[in-house]
Design a protein around this motif. Structure first.
Motif, PDB file in Angstrom:
ATOM      1  N   TYR A 117       0.830  -1.207   0.000  1.00  0.00           N
ATOM      2  CA  TYR A 117       0.000   0.000   0.000  1.00  0.00           C
ATOM      3  C   TYR A 117       0.864   1.255   0.000  1.00  0.00           C
ATOM      4  CZ  TYR A 117      -3.827  -3.117   1.271  1.00  0.00           C
ATOM      5  OH  TYR A 117      -4.753  -4.130   1.282  1.00  0.00           O
ATOM      6  N   VAL A 118       0.439   2.230  -0.812  1.00  0.00           N
ATOM      7  CA  VAL A 118       0.958   3.595  -0.735  1.00  0.00           C
ATOM      8  C   VAL A 118      -0.181   4.458  -0.220  1.00  0.00           C
ATOM      9  CG1 VAL A 118       1.832   5.576  -2.012  1.00  0.00           C
ATOM     10  CG2 VAL A 118       2.598   3.273  -2.627  1.00  0.00           C
ATOM     11  N   VAL A 119       0.072   5.208   0.845  1.00  0.00           N
ATOM     12  CA  VAL A 119      -0.971   6.043   1.431  1.00  0.00           C
ATOM     13  C   VAL A 119      -0.490   7.496   1.477  1.00  0.00           C
ATOM     14  CG1 VAL A 119      -1.805   4.115   2.814  1.00  0.00           C
ATOM     15  CG2 VAL A 119      -0.188   5.722   3.816  1.00  0.00           C
ATOM     16  N   ASP A 120      -1.457   8.421   1.478  1.00  0.00           N
ATOM     17  CA  ASP A 120      -1.101   9.842   1.512  1.00  0.00           C
ATOM     18  C   ASP A 120      -1.822  10.545   2.657  1.00  0.00           C
ATOM     19  OD1 ASP A 120      -3.732  10.348   0.667  1.00  0.00           O
ATOM     20  OD2 ASP A 120      -3.162  10.555  -1.436  1.00  0.00           O
ATOM     21  N   GLY A 121      -1.683  11.860   2.723  1.00  0.00           N
ATOM     22  CA  GLY A 121      -2.249  12.636   3.823  1.00  0.00           C
ATOM     23  C   GLY A 121      -3.491  13.416   3.460  1.00  0.00           C
ATOM     24  N   VAL A 122      -4.170  13.049   2.384  1.00  0.00           N
ATOM     25  CA  VAL A 122      -5.409  13.731   2.009  1.00  0.00           C
ATOM     26  C   VAL A 122      -6.435  13.569   3.132  1.00  0.00           C
ATOM     27  CG1 VAL A 122      -7.362  13.703   0.401  1.00  0.00           C
ATOM     28  CG2 VAL A 122      -5.019  13.481  -0.458  1.00  0.00           C
ATOM     29  N   ASN A 123      -7.018  14.690   3.565  1.00  0.00           N
ATOM     30  CA  ASN A 123      -8.037  14.624   4.615  1.00  0.00           C
ATOM     31  C   ASN A 123      -9.430  14.864   4.037  1.00  0.00           C
ATOM     32  OD1 ASN A 123      -8.765  17.538   4.746  1.00  0.00           O
ATOM     33  ND2 ASN A 123      -6.658  17.793   5.500  1.00  0.00           N
ATOM     34  N   ALA A 124     -10.439  14.771   4.878  1.00  0.00           N
ATOM     35  CA  ALA A 124     -11.824  14.855   4.400  1.00  0.00           C
ATOM     36  C   ALA A 124     -12.132  16.218   3.788  1.00  0.00           C
ATOM     37  CB  ALA A 124     -12.786  14.559   5.551  1.00  0.00           C
ATOM     38  N   ASP A 125     -11.532  17.289   4.318  1.00  0.00           N
ATOM     39  CA  ASP A 125     -11.783  18.626   3.767  1.00  0.00           C
ATOM     40  C   ASP A 125     -11.247  18.756   2.344  1.00  0.00           C
ATOM     41  OD1 ASP A 125     -13.009  19.525   6.088  1.00  0.00           O
ATOM     42  OD2 ASP A 125     -11.133  20.277   6.950  1.00  0.00           O
ATOM     43  N   ASP A 126     -10.134  18.091   2.074  1.00  0.00           N
ATOM     44  CA  ASP A 126      -9.515  18.190   0.748  1.00  0.00           C
ATOM     45  C   ASP A 126     -10.460  17.708  -0.350  1.00  0.00           C
ATOM     46  OD1 ASP A 126      -7.129  19.144   1.835  1.00  0.00           O
ATOM     47  OD2 ASP A 126      -6.313  17.126   2.073  1.00  0.00           O
ATOM     48  N   LEU A 127     -11.352  16.802  -0.013  1.00  0.00           N
ATOM     49  CA  LEU A 127     -12.256  16.240  -1.013  1.00  0.00           C
ATOM     50  C   LEU A 127     -13.274  17.257  -1.507  1.00  0.00           C
ATOM     51  CD1 LEU A 127     -12.956  12.738   0.598  1.00  0.00           C
ATOM     52  CD2 LEU A 127     -11.147  13.380  -1.015  1.00  0.00           C
ATOM     53  N   HIS A 128     -13.398  18.383  -0.788  1.00  0.00           N
ATOM     54  CA  HIS A 128     -14.394  19.395  -1.145  1.00  0.00           C
ATOM     55  C   HIS A 128     -13.773  20.596  -1.852  1.00  0.00           C
ATOM     56  CE1 HIS A 128     -17.221  17.093   1.196  1.00  0.00           C
ATOM     57  NE2 HIS A 128     -16.419  17.159   2.251  1.00  0.00           N
ATOM     58  N   ASP A 129     -12.480  20.527  -2.142  1.00  0.00           N
ATOM     59  CA  ASP A 129     -11.792  21.589  -2.875  1.00  0.00           C
ATOM     60  C   ASP A 129     -11.392  21.031  -4.238  1.00  0.00           C
ATOM     61  OD1 ASP A 129     -10.582  23.975  -3.484  1.00  0.00           O
ATOM     62  OD2 ASP A 129      -8.846  23.699  -2.172  1.00  0.00           O
ATOM     63  N   TYR A 130     -10.980  21.929  -5.132  1.00  0.00           N
ATOM     64  CA  TYR A 130     -10.503  21.479  -6.447  1.00  0.00           C
ATOM     65  C   TYR A 130      -9.083  20.971  -6.278  1.00  0.00           C
ATOM     66  CZ  TYR A 130      -8.900  21.528 -11.274  1.00  0.00           C
ATOM     67  OH  TYR A 130      -8.366  21.176 -12.490  1.00  0.00           O
ATOM     68  N   ARG A 131      -8.909  19.659  -6.250  1.00  0.00           N
ATOM     69  CA  ARG A 131      -7.611  19.023  -6.034  1.00  0.00           C
ATOM     70  C   ARG A 131      -7.397  17.935  -7.094  1.00  0.00           C
ATOM     71  NH1 ARG A 131      -5.628  19.906  -0.663  1.00  0.00           N
ATOM     72  NH2 ARG A 131      -6.493  21.902   0.001  1.00  0.00           N
ATOM     73  N   PRO A 132      -6.957  18.316  -8.293  1.00  0.00           N
ATOM     74  CA  PRO A 132      -6.765  17.309  -9.344  1.00  0.00           C
ATOM     75  C   PRO A 132      -5.724  16.264  -9.002  1.00  0.00           C
ATOM     76  CG  PRO A 132      -5.856  19.437 -10.017  1.00  0.00           C
ATOM     77  CD  PRO A 132      -6.657  19.684  -8.772  1.00  0.00           C
ATOM     78  N   GLY A 133      -4.824  16.589  -8.070  1.00  0.00           N
ATOM     79  CA  GLY A 133      -3.817  15.616  -7.667  1.00  0.00           C
ATOM     80  C   GLY A 133      -4.420  14.390  -6.992  1.00  0.00           C
ATOM     81  N   ILE A 134      -5.580  14.569  -6.360  1.00  0.00           N
ATOM     82  CA  ILE A 134      -6.235  13.438  -5.710  1.00  0.00           C
ATOM     83  C   ILE A 134      -6.619  12.388  -6.741  1.00  0.00           C
ATOM     84  CG2 ILE A 134      -8.295  12.741  -4.409  1.00  0.00           C
ATOM     85  CD1 ILE A 134      -8.176  15.417  -2.966  1.00  0.00           C
ATOM     86  N   GLN A 135      -7.088  12.845  -7.893  1.00  0.00           N
ATOM     87  CA  GLN A 135      -7.458  11.912  -8.970  1.00  0.00           C
ATOM     88  C   GLN A 135      -6.240  11.119  -9.428  1.00  0.00           C
ATOM     89  OE1 GLN A 135      -9.077  13.813 -12.470  1.00  0.00           O
ATOM     90  NE2 GLN A 135      -8.901  11.957 -13.712  1.00  0.00           N
ATOM     91  N   ALA A 136      -5.109  11.804  -9.606  1.00  0.00           N
ATOM     92  CA  ALA A 136      -3.887  11.121 -10.054  1.00  0.00           C
ATOM     93  C   ALA A 136      -3.463  10.051  -9.059  1.00  0.00           C
ATOM     94  CB  ALA A 136      -2.768  12.142 -10.254  1.00  0.00           C
ATOM     95  N   ALA A 137      -3.571  10.353  -7.769  1.00  0.00           N
ATOM     96  CA  ALA A 137      -3.191   9.383  -6.742  1.00  0.00           C
ATOM     97  C   ALA A 137      -4.127   8.177  -6.765  1.00  0.00           C
ATOM     98  CB  ALA A 137      -3.209  10.050  -5.368  1.00  0.00           C
TER      99      ALA A 137
END
Length: 274
Positions: A117-137
């Motif tokens: 597993y590779v895990v990151d530090g994205v939190n619940a608030d990040d999901l409500h902002d425009y964060r295209p990097g989340i899609q790449a991950a």
């Protein structure tokens, strides 16, 4: 779900993983992930920090110190997003190409070292902002334990404080490329210029700030409650001289004050890639 239940759920996630590699920037979020992963897994958890021109040396040093405080094994790798014109041209989805490079580096490393597993530090608030990097991950199979148990940024800080982590109130420090308006080319020289300007202000005692760069102009953002004191107490001619020494011509102060994600306010729904 109350905070203690979220924390127990977070620990349970790592228990199920058995081994995990953490995409570790040294920010409050990824550091809490590293702390919990190490508490649960011990040496079966590995924190990996990617270095590139968009990361200040001071941030890398802080990340290393924090990893040592936790006790988690810490590895440093190099990423090469600056070689990708899709990144340096600074489109609105620039972060997609940054995180693509990051996870295209981390995933093979994890497999090579035996981490499923590779895990990151994205939190619940990040999901409500425009964060295209989340899609790449996500496309590369990364998991976001904080988001999975619905931990918000405020809750991350609260748990970090309860666990005695000295950096629980550390200001957010996204990569230096976020200081430039979309469409302005990003270069190593520009990244270094804006990074040194922010370090200069921090050394004067100012925190939770940004130096936004647009062409030859630096725009200083401070929290609104700091603005009056900044104007009254700062040696402004010396500050301007320092910024001009770094390569800026004009130095301005944003009267609205610092607000995370401010550059995203120029985005129109039609201009944001799906």
């Amino acid at each position: 779900m109350i905070l203690t239940e979220k924390l127990e759920s977070l620990k349970a996630l790592f228990t199920e993983m058995e081994r995990a590699l953490i995409a570790y920037s040294g920010g409050v979020d990824s550091t809490l992930v590293a702390k919990i992963a190490y508490d649960v897994l011990g040496d079966r958890a590995l924190a990996v920090t990617a270095i590139s021109p968009s990361l200040l040396p001071e941030e890398l040093a802080a990340a290393s110190q924090q990893a040592a405080f936790i006790g988690i094994p810490h590895k440093i790798v190099q990423t090469h997003e600056m070689d990708n014109p899709n990144y340096t041209s600074n489109p609105v989805n620039r972060c997609y190409f940054c995180k693509s490079e990051l996870h295209d580096t981390l995933k093979p490393l994890a497999l090579e070292l035996g981490y499923p597993y590779v895990v990151d530090g994205v939190n619940a608030d990040d999901l409500h902002d425009y964060r295209p990097g989340i899609q790449a991950a996500k496309e590369r199979g990364a998991r976001s334990p904080l988001a999975e148990v619905n931990l918000t940024k405020a809750e991350v800080r609260q748990i970090s404080q309860q666990l005695g982590l000295p950096w629980w109130d550390k200001p957010a420090q996204p990569c230096l490329s976020s200081r430039f308006p979309y469409g302005e080319e990003i270069t190593i020289a520009k990244l270094q210029r804006v990074g040194r300007a922010e370090i200069y202000l921090q050394n004067l005692g100012w925190q939770n700030l940004r130096v936004r760069s647009e062409g030859d102009t630096a725009r200083i953002e401070l929290s609104p409650e700091q603005i009056k004191n900044f104007v009254l107490t700062t040696d402004l001619p010396s500050l301007v001289a320092k910024f001009q020494q770094l390569g800026f011509i004009y130095v301005t102060l944003d009267l609205e004050g610092y607000r995370s994600g401010k550059l995203n306010q120029v985005l129109q729904t039609s201009s944001v890639p799906s």
